[in-house]
Design a protein around this motif. Structure first.
Motif, PDB file in Angstrom:
ATOM      1  N   LEU A  55       0.788  -1.157   0.178  1.00 25.60           N
ATOM      2  CA  LEU A  55       0.159   0.147   0.029  1.00 25.60           C
ATOM      3  C   LEU A  55       0.910   1.220  -0.039  1.00 25.60           C
ATOM      4  N   VAL A  56       2.203   1.181   0.264  1.00 30.39           N
ATOM      5  CA  VAL A  56       2.916   2.334   0.577  1.00 30.39           C
ATOM      6  C   VAL A  56       3.147   2.974  -0.939  1.00 30.39           C
ATOM      7  N   LEU A  57       3.138   1.908  -1.945  1.00 27.68           N
ATOM      8  CA  LEU A  57       3.129   2.482  -3.268  1.00 27.68           C
ATOM      9  C   LEU A  57       2.044   3.337  -3.978  1.00 27.68           C
ATOM     10  N   PRO A  58       0.598   2.790  -3.692  1.00 25.50           N
ATOM     11  CA  PRO A  58      -0.268   3.842  -4.174  1.00 25.50           C
ATOM     12  C   PRO A  58      -0.444   5.085  -3.154  1.00 25.50           C
ATOM     13  N   ILE A  59       0.209   4.748  -2.070  1.00 30.75           N
ATOM     14  CA  ILE A  59      -0.227   5.969  -1.270  1.00 30.75           C
ATOM     15  C   ILE A  59       1.042   7.064  -1.752  1.00 30.75           C
ATOM     16  N   LEU A  60       2.019   6.595  -2.115  1.00 27.82           N
ATOM     17  CA  LEU A  60       3.038   7.667  -2.476  1.00 27.82           C
ATOM     18  C   LEU A  60       2.661   8.441  -3.791  1.00 27.82           C
ATOM     19  N   TYR A  61       2.106   7.337  -4.670  1.00 26.52           N
ATOM     20  CA  TYR A  61       1.603   7.675  -6.213  1.00 26.52           C
ATOM     21  C   TYR A  61       0.602   8.646  -6.032  1.00 26.52           C
ATOM     22  N   ASN A  62      -0.426   8.375  -5.282  1.00 21.58           N
ATOM     23  CA  ASN A  62      -1.535   9.174  -5.045  1.00 21.58           C
ATOM     24  C   ASN A  62      -1.236  10.589  -4.741  1.00 21.58           C
ATOM     25  N   ALA A  63      -0.342  10.747  -3.630  1.00 27.05           N
ATOM     26  CA  ALA A  63       0.275  11.909  -3.286  1.00 27.05           C
ATOM     27  C   ALA A  63       1.026  12.770  -4.259  1.00 27.05           C
ATOM     28  N   ARG A  64       1.785  11.914  -5.089  1.00 24.64           N
ATOM     29  CA  ARG A  64       2.415  12.765  -6.209  1.00 24.64           C
ATOM     30  C   ARG A  64       1.398  13.168  -7.339  1.00 24.64           C
ATOM     31  N   HIS A  65       0.342  12.507  -7.613  1.00 22.04           N
ATOM     32  CA  HIS A  65      -0.590  12.806  -8.713  1.00 22.04           C
ATOM     33  C   HIS A  65      -1.348  13.823  -8.076  1.00 22.04           C
ATOM     34  N   ALA A  66      -1.697  14.017  -6.765  1.00 12.67           N
ATOM     35  CA  ALA A  66      -2.346  15.228  -6.499  1.00 12.67           C
ATOM     36  C   ALA A  66      -1.293  16.433  -6.636  1.00 12.67           C
ATOM     37  N   ILE A  67      -0.199  16.312  -6.332  1.00 15.71           N
ATOM     38  CA  ILE A  67       0.513  17.636  -6.631  1.00 15.71           C
ATOM     39  C   ILE A  67       0.775  17.827  -7.846  1.00 15.71           C
ATOM     40  N   ASN A 154       8.563   5.155   5.704  1.00 15.86           N
ATOM     41  CA  ASN A 154       7.808   4.856   7.172  1.00 15.86           C
ATOM     42  C   ASN A 154       6.514   5.438   6.888  1.00 15.86           C
ATOM     43  N   ILE A 155       5.473   4.737   6.959  1.00 17.52           N
ATOM     44  CA  ILE A 155       4.290   5.065   6.628  1.00 17.52           C
ATOM     45  C   ILE A 155       3.674   6.107   7.749  1.00 17.52           C
ATOM     46  N   ALA A 156       4.012   5.976   8.884  1.00 17.16           N
ATOM     47  CA  ALA A 156       3.557   6.896  10.083  1.00 17.16           C
ATOM     48  C   ALA A 156       4.082   8.453   9.726  1.00 17.16           C
ATOM     49  N   VAL A 157       5.501   8.556   9.153  1.00 18.21           N
ATOM     50  CA  VAL A 157       6.037   9.605   8.538  1.00 18.21           C
ATOM     51  C   VAL A 157       5.232  10.212   7.472  1.00 18.21           C
ATOM     52  N   ILE A 158       5.008   9.157   6.456  1.00 15.23           N
ATOM     53  CA  ILE A 158       4.314   9.690   5.282  1.00 15.23           C
ATOM     54  C   ILE A 158       2.724  10.270   5.575  1.00 15.23           C
ATOM     55  N   ARG A 159       2.203   9.674   6.542  1.00 14.78           N
ATOM     56  CA  ARG A 159       0.622  10.038   7.021  1.00 14.78           C
ATOM     57  C   ARG A 159       0.972  11.481   7.535  1.00 14.78           C
ATOM     58  N   ASP A 160       1.820  11.941   8.498  1.00 16.10           N
ATOM     59  CA  ASP A 160       1.978  13.035   8.996  1.00 16.10           C
ATOM     60  C   ASP A 160       2.379  14.182   7.995  1.00 16.10           C
TER      61      ASP A 160
END
Length: 407
Positions: A55-67, A154-160
């Motif tokens: 799930l870390v991959l779609p999390i980061l991709y979605n963030a990048r795409h939002a930017i 780290n997903i906790a760091v990513i979430r913050d």
């Protein structure tokens, strides 16, 4: 052939989502941002330890795409109102889109600050994925393993960080929407947006002190904060002086097209008769769940008397100014649109019956005094603001009659 597995509709409409012609450009932006946040929250809150690596991959991709989407939205909107010289090539280069906006040096402090806030997120995700491929595919276009320079996240760091990113993106998006609307007015310069000019007006001393050292101190502070030359500062001051609201902020007075202060106060006087301050006592008309017919009849009679007292005194043009003042105070339009709104409100007032009805509607508004005060302030009519804020003057006979009525 079976129904479409993704786009067929069931009888349960509660989960129908609007897409395509019923959707909106910002749904894409907000959707990818929200998806990243929801996924990160779910992994941590549900302790989905076995799904961290996937799930870390779609999390980061979605963030990048939002930017990417917010940068393209801002760039497109500002290009349309000629604040960006040319459109960026259609690609997934978030750093390129970001750099173009920064280089444009947008004449709006909030946009520039919003880009500064967004910068570290752009730099981070551009470093690991400069073309929007490495977070989507195991192997990049060069045939090399994606994300080969990173081994852990780290997903906790990513979430913050996503929460901070969300604030930055939504702030930049909303400010862009507001800036585009503000550009439809005449209140801006080549270096300052309308919002900037409002900030500058708030930094300046009253006009009476403009020959003092206070003016020079404020001038230097404004020039430094907004990076203005002397000429640019002078243009900003000229724009402030031609705006009702901003001129009022520095102590300048502006007349209303037709309505005089005395006429406005006559309306307020009748409004106070119709809406007396009862100091928390029960309503004259309603008692519990029952209507008191006698008080209802008395209220109707009093309303008619108040309207009669203003008929023949308030003309259609003055009533239109009053209505524009009310809605300006309610925040329905910009102060530079005052004359146009007053002209629009005048059109229906073609005869005495319509004028009486409009006066009655104004008197019915329980927030009339509050909105007139705000409207007068935004219209730059400071003398009226002072009178509206003053307590009503009542002579001894009125007080006695009032006491007898209450008893």
């Amino acid at each position: 052939m079976s129904e479409d597995p993704f786009f067929s509709l069931s009888g349960d409409t509660i989960w129908n989502a609007c897409i395509g012609p019923q959707g909106d450009e910002l749904h894409y932006l907000e959707g990818y941002l929200e998806a990243a946040i929801e996924l990160a929250n779910a992994v941590i809150e549900k302790e989905m330890l076995t799904k961290r690596d996937t799930l870390v991959l779609p999390i980061l991709y979605n963030a990048r795409h939002a930017i990417e989407l917010v940068l393209k939205f801002v760039s497109g909107q500002l290009f349309d109102c000629e604040l960006v010289a040319e459109k960026h090539p259609t690609n997934h280069d978030i750093k390129g889109h970001f750099d173009q906006l920064v280089a444009a040096n947008i004449p709006d402090e909030s946009i520039r600050d919003g880009l500064k806030t967004l910068e570290r997120f752009v730099v981070s995700l551009d470093r690991i994925d400069d073309d929007g491929q490495e977070l989507r595919y195991h192997v990049n276009r060069d045939g090399e393993k994606s994300l080969k320079g990173e081994s852990l996240a780290n997903i906790a760091v990513i979430r913050d960080s996503l929460n901070e990113l969300s604030t930055a993106i939504i702030g930049l998006m909303n400010r862009t929407i507001d800036l585009v609307q503000e550009r439809k007015s005449s209140t801006y310069t080549s270096r300052c947006s309308r919002a900037d000019l409002r900030e500058i007006a708030g930094m300046m001393p009253p006009l009476a002190e403009w020959s003092s050292e206070a003016f020079m101190g404020a001038k230097n502070a404004v020039k430094e904060r907004f990076s203005l030359s002397n000429t640019q500062f002078s243009k900003a001051i000229d724009a402030i002086k031609t705006n009702r609201e901003f001129y009022g902020m520095i102590g300048g007075e502006t007349d209303l097209p037709c309505l005089l202060d005395d006429e406005a106060m006559q309306v307020v006087e009748q409004w106070r008769i119709l809406h007396p301050n009862r100091d928390g006592k029960e309503s004259e008309v309603v008692h519990g769940s029952r209507f008191r017919s006698a008080d209802l009849i008395a209220n109707i009679k009093r309303r008619r008397e108040c309207v009669n007292a203003l008929s023949g005194t308030i003309t259609g043009r003055e009533a239109a100014d009053l209505e524009a003042l009310f809605y300006l105070g309610r925040g329905d339009f910009l102060s530079e649109q005052f004359e146009d709104r007053a002209a629009a409100y005048l059109k229906p007032l073609s005869d005495d019956a319509e004028l009486r009805a409009q006066i009655g509607r104004m008197l019915d508004k329980t927030n009339l005094l509050v909105c007139l005060e705000r409207g007068a302030r935004r219209a730059g009519r400071l003398s009226l603001v002072e009178r509206l804020n003053s307590p009503p003057v009542r002579d001894p006979a009125q007080k006695a009659n009032g006491s007898e009525m209450e008893e």
